[in-house]
Design a protein around this motif. Structure first.
Motif, mmCIF file in Angstrom:
data_model
loop_
_atom_site.group_PDB
_atom_site.id
_atom_site.type_symbol
_atom_site.label_atom_id
_atom_site.label_comp_id
_atom_site.label_asym_id
_atom_site.label_seq_id
_atom_site.Cartn_x
_atom_site.Cartn_y
_atom_site.Cartn_z
ATOM 1 N N VAL A 77 14.915 -19.291 -3.491
ATOM 2 C CA VAL A 77 14.018 -19.544 -4.611
ATOM 3 C C VAL A 77 13.218 -18.296 -4.947
ATOM 4 C CG1 VAL A 77 12.036 -20.881 -5.409
ATOM 5 C CG2 VAL A 77 13.803 -21.979 -4.072
ATOM 6 N N VAL A 78 12.629 -17.686 -3.927
ATOM 7 C CA VAL A 78 11.772 -16.532 -4.154
ATOM 8 C C VAL A 78 11.783 -15.649 -2.906
ATOM 9 C CG1 VAL A 78 9.656 -17.668 -3.336
ATOM 10 C CG2 VAL A 78 9.475 -15.832 -5.007
ATOM 11 N N ALA A 79 11.596 -14.367 -3.120
ATOM 12 C CA ALA A 79 11.461 -13.407 -2.015
ATOM 13 C C ALA A 79 10.161 -12.646 -2.222
ATOM 14 C CB ALA A 79 12.651 -12.459 -1.978
ATOM 15 N N TRP A 80 9.454 -12.380 -1.130
ATOM 16 C CA TRP A 80 8.181 -11.672 -1.232
ATOM 17 C C TRP A 80 7.944 -10.798 -0.015
ATOM 18 C CZ3 TRP A 80 4.486 -13.737 2.332
ATOM 19 C CH2 TRP A 80 4.751 -15.033 2.808
ATOM 20 N N THR A 81 7.132 -9.783 -0.210
ATOM 21 C CA THR A 81 6.772 -8.863 0.864
ATOM 22 C C THR A 81 5.457 -9.333 1.473
ATOM 23 O OG1 THR A 81 7.841 -7.072 -0.311
ATOM 24 C CG2 THR A 81 6.319 -6.449 1.437
ATOM 25 N N ALA A 82 5.373 -9.277 2.795
ATOM 26 C CA ALA A 82 4.187 -9.764 3.491
ATOM 27 C C ALA A 82 3.598 -8.680 4.382
ATOM 28 C CB ALA A 82 4.550 -10.972 4.347
ATOM 29 N N ALA A 83 2.285 -8.712 4.486
ATOM 30 C CA ALA A 83 1.577 -7.909 5.473
ATOM 31 C C ALA A 83 1.462 -8.767 6.731
ATOM 32 C CB ALA A 83 0.200 -7.530 4.961
ATOM 33 N N VAL A 84 1.848 -8.210 7.864
ATOM 34 C CA VAL A 84 1.856 -8.951 9.131
ATOM 35 C C VAL A 84 0.548 -8.698 9.872
ATOM 36 C CG1 VAL A 84 3.047 -9.262 11.336
ATOM 37 C CG2 VAL A 84 4.355 -8.706 9.276
ATOM 38 N N ARG A 85 -0.078 -9.786 10.307
ATOM 39 C CA ARG A 85 -1.308 -9.654 11.081
ATOM 40 C C ARG A 85 -1.287 -10.667 12.211
ATOM 41 N NH1 ARG A 85 -6.603 -11.728 10.554
ATOM 42 N NH2 ARG A 85 -6.079 -12.705 8.567
ATOM 43 N N GLU A 86 -1.513 -10.204 13.427
ATOM 44 C CA GLU A 86 -1.568 -11.097 14.581
ATOM 45 C C GLU A 86 -2.995 -11.616 14.727
ATOM 46 O OE1 GLU A 86 -0.331 -11.068 19.287
ATOM 47 O OE2 GLU A 86 0.558 -9.612 17.915
ATOM 48 N N ILE A 87 -3.114 -12.926 14.930
ATOM 49 C CA ILE A 87 -4.429 -13.550 15.059
ATOM 50 C C ILE A 87 -4.707 -13.788 16.538
ATOM 51 C CG2 ILE A 87 -5.832 -15.544 14.438
ATOM 52 C CD1 ILE A 87 -4.022 -15.866 11.985
ATOM 53 N N PRO A 88 -5.804 -13.262 17.058
ATOM 54 C CA PRO A 88 -6.099 -13.440 18.485
ATOM 55 C C PRO A 88 -6.596 -14.847 18.799
ATOM 56 C CG PRO A 88 -7.802 -12.108 17.433
ATOM 57 C CD PRO A 88 -6.766 -12.382 16.395
ATOM 58 N N PRO A 89 -6.243 -15.378 19.975
ATOM 59 C CA PRO A 89 -6.713 -16.710 20.369
ATOM 60 C C PRO A 89 -8.230 -16.738 20.524
ATOM 61 C CG PRO A 89 -5.014 -15.903 21.877
ATOM 62 C CD PRO A 89 -5.358 -14.783 20.952
ATOM 63 N N GLY A 90 -8.784 -17.919 20.324
ATOM 64 C CA GLY A 90 -10.222 -18.095 20.527
ATOM 65 C C GLY A 90 -11.067 -17.856 19.295
ATOM 66 N N THR A 91 -10.479 -17.363 18.209
ATOM 67 C CA THR A 91 -11.235 -17.142 16.983
ATOM 68 C C THR A 91 -11.193 -18.407 16.128
ATOM 69 O OG1 THR A 91 -9.315 -16.270 15.796
ATOM 70 C CG2 THR A 91 -10.675 -14.678 16.997
ATOM 71 N N ALA A 92 -12.112 -18.509 15.179
ATOM 72 C CA ALA A 92 -12.135 -19.663 14.282
ATOM 73 C C ALA A 92 -10.857 -19.712 13.438
ATOM 74 C CB ALA A 92 -13.368 -19.605 13.387
ATOM 75 N N GLU A 93 -10.352 -18.552 13.040
ATOM 76 C CA GLU A 93 -9.123 -18.480 12.257
ATOM 77 C C GLU A 93 -7.932 -18.984 13.075
ATOM 78 O OE1 GLU A 93 -6.704 -15.231 9.511
ATOM 79 O OE2 GLU A 93 -8.125 -14.503 11.018
ATOM 80 N N TRP A 94 -7.886 -18.627 14.350
ATOM 81 C CA TRP A 94 -6.818 -19.082 15.243
ATOM 82 C C TRP A 94 -6.872 -20.598 15.400
ATOM 83 C CZ3 TRP A 94 -5.812 -21.519 19.857
ATOM 84 C CH2 TRP A 94 -4.564 -21.256 20.444
ATOM 85 N N ASP A 95 -8.063 -21.139 15.623
ATOM 86 C CA ASP A 95 -8.217 -22.585 15.811
ATOM 87 C C ASP A 95 -7.762 -23.359 14.572
ATOM 88 O OD1 ASP A 95 -9.222 -22.202 18.365
ATOM 89 O OD2 ASP A 95 -11.321 -22.255 17.714
ATOM 90 N N ALA A 96 -8.127 -22.884 13.383
ATOM 91 C CA ALA A 96 -7.750 -23.573 12.146
ATOM 92 C C ALA A 96 -6.241 -23.532 11.929
ATOM 93 C CB ALA A 96 -8.475 -22.949 10.957
ATOM 94 N N ALA A 97 -5.623 -22.378 12.160
ATOM 95 C CA ALA A 97 -4.178 -22.242 11.975
ATOM 96 C C ALA A 97 -3.412 -23.075 12.996
ATOM 97 C CB ALA A 97 -3.761 -20.777 12.058
ATOM 98 N N VAL A 98 -3.853 -23.078 14.237
ATOM 99 C CA VAL A 98 -3.178 -23.847 15.287
ATOM 100 C C VAL A 98 -3.285 -25.345 15.021
ATOM 101 C CG1 VAL A 98 -3.333 -24.481 17.739
ATOM 102 C CG2 VAL A 98 -3.201 -22.093 17.069
ATOM 103 N N ALA A 99 -4.397 -25.789 14.457
ATOM 104 C CA ALA A 99 -4.535 -27.210 14.117
ATOM 105 C C ALA A 99 -3.468 -27.614 13.101
ATOM 106 C CB ALA A 99 -5.929 -27.480 13.569
ATOM 107 N N GLU A 100 -3.174 -26.752 12.141
ATOM 108 C CA GLU A 100 -2.128 -27.031 11.158
ATOM 109 C C GLU A 100 -0.735 -26.948 11.798
ATOM 110 O OE1 GLU A 100 -2.430 -27.895 7.861
ATOM 111 O OE2 GLU A 100 -4.582 -28.043 8.232
ATOM 112 N N LEU A 101 -0.502 -25.916 12.602
ATOM 113 C CA LEU A 101 0.804 -25.726 13.237
ATOM 114 C C LEU A 101 1.136 -26.852 14.209
ATOM 115 C CD1 LEU A 101 0.540 -21.900 13.819
ATOM 116 C CD2 LEU A 101 2.419 -23.009 12.602
#
Length: 171
Positions: A77-101
């Motif tokens: 359907v679509v192709a796109w370029t992404a910037a890769v960023r690793e999220i460290p455990p224990g951060t609020a961003e990590w907790d929110a993403a893991v809840a979805e995953l």
């Protein structure tokens, strides 16, 4: 702002949200299908741990090419370029993403303990879309399968037809 500038990010988000798998090609690795979750404007992947999907070529600070397939027909359907960023455990961003995953992870052996295992043994990677979409290739991207001892093309054993069809019964 042009229509293409507005439609590109919307297409990336909608297509990626609806697709169960995305094809990701890291900086040095071949493209591979990966399960993901679209959260907070980016695709999130968990892997590189025991029992989880490998994430080869996805390095923190690098780039990746993402191809999204149609959930209905399976075509690109679509192709796109992404910037890769690793999220460290224990951060609020990590907790929110893991809840979805966690809600999307199928066949997890450890159930509720999965986030703790991910924090110890896995990486959480965020793929942020960069700019607009890229052109889809014209031809097939199919590759020959890797050599494997698990093959299916062998002669049928002589006794198999009798076993499957059985012998005619006399009355």
């Amino acid at each position: 702002m042009t229509a293409d500038a507005l439609l590109g990010p919307a297409l990336v988000e909608e297509a990626t949200k609806k697709s169960g798998l995305i094809w990701v090609r890291g900086e040095v690795a071949a493209a591979r299908p990966l399960w993901h979750v679209w959260h907070d404007g980016a695709a999130h992947l968990v892997g590189d741990g025991p029992g989880e999907q490998p994430l080869p070529g996805l390095v923190d600070g690098g780039t990746a090419e993402v191809t999204v397939r149609s959930k209905d027909k399976g075509g690109r359907v679509v192709a796109w370029t992404a910037a890769v960023r690793e999220i460290p455990p224990g951060t609020a961003e990590w907790d929110a993403a893991v809840a979805e995953l966690k809600g999307k992870r199928l066949n997890a052996s450890d159930g509720e303990a999965m986030p703790e295992r991910w924090a110890r043994e896995c990486r959480l990677v965020r793929l942020d879309p960069r700019g607009s979409t890229t052109d889809l290739p014209d031809g097939s991207l199919a590759a020959a399968p890797l050599p494997s001892p698990g093959i299916t093309r062998r002669p049928v054993p002589a006794a198999l037809p009798k076993l499957l069809l059985g012998r005619k019964r006399r009355r």
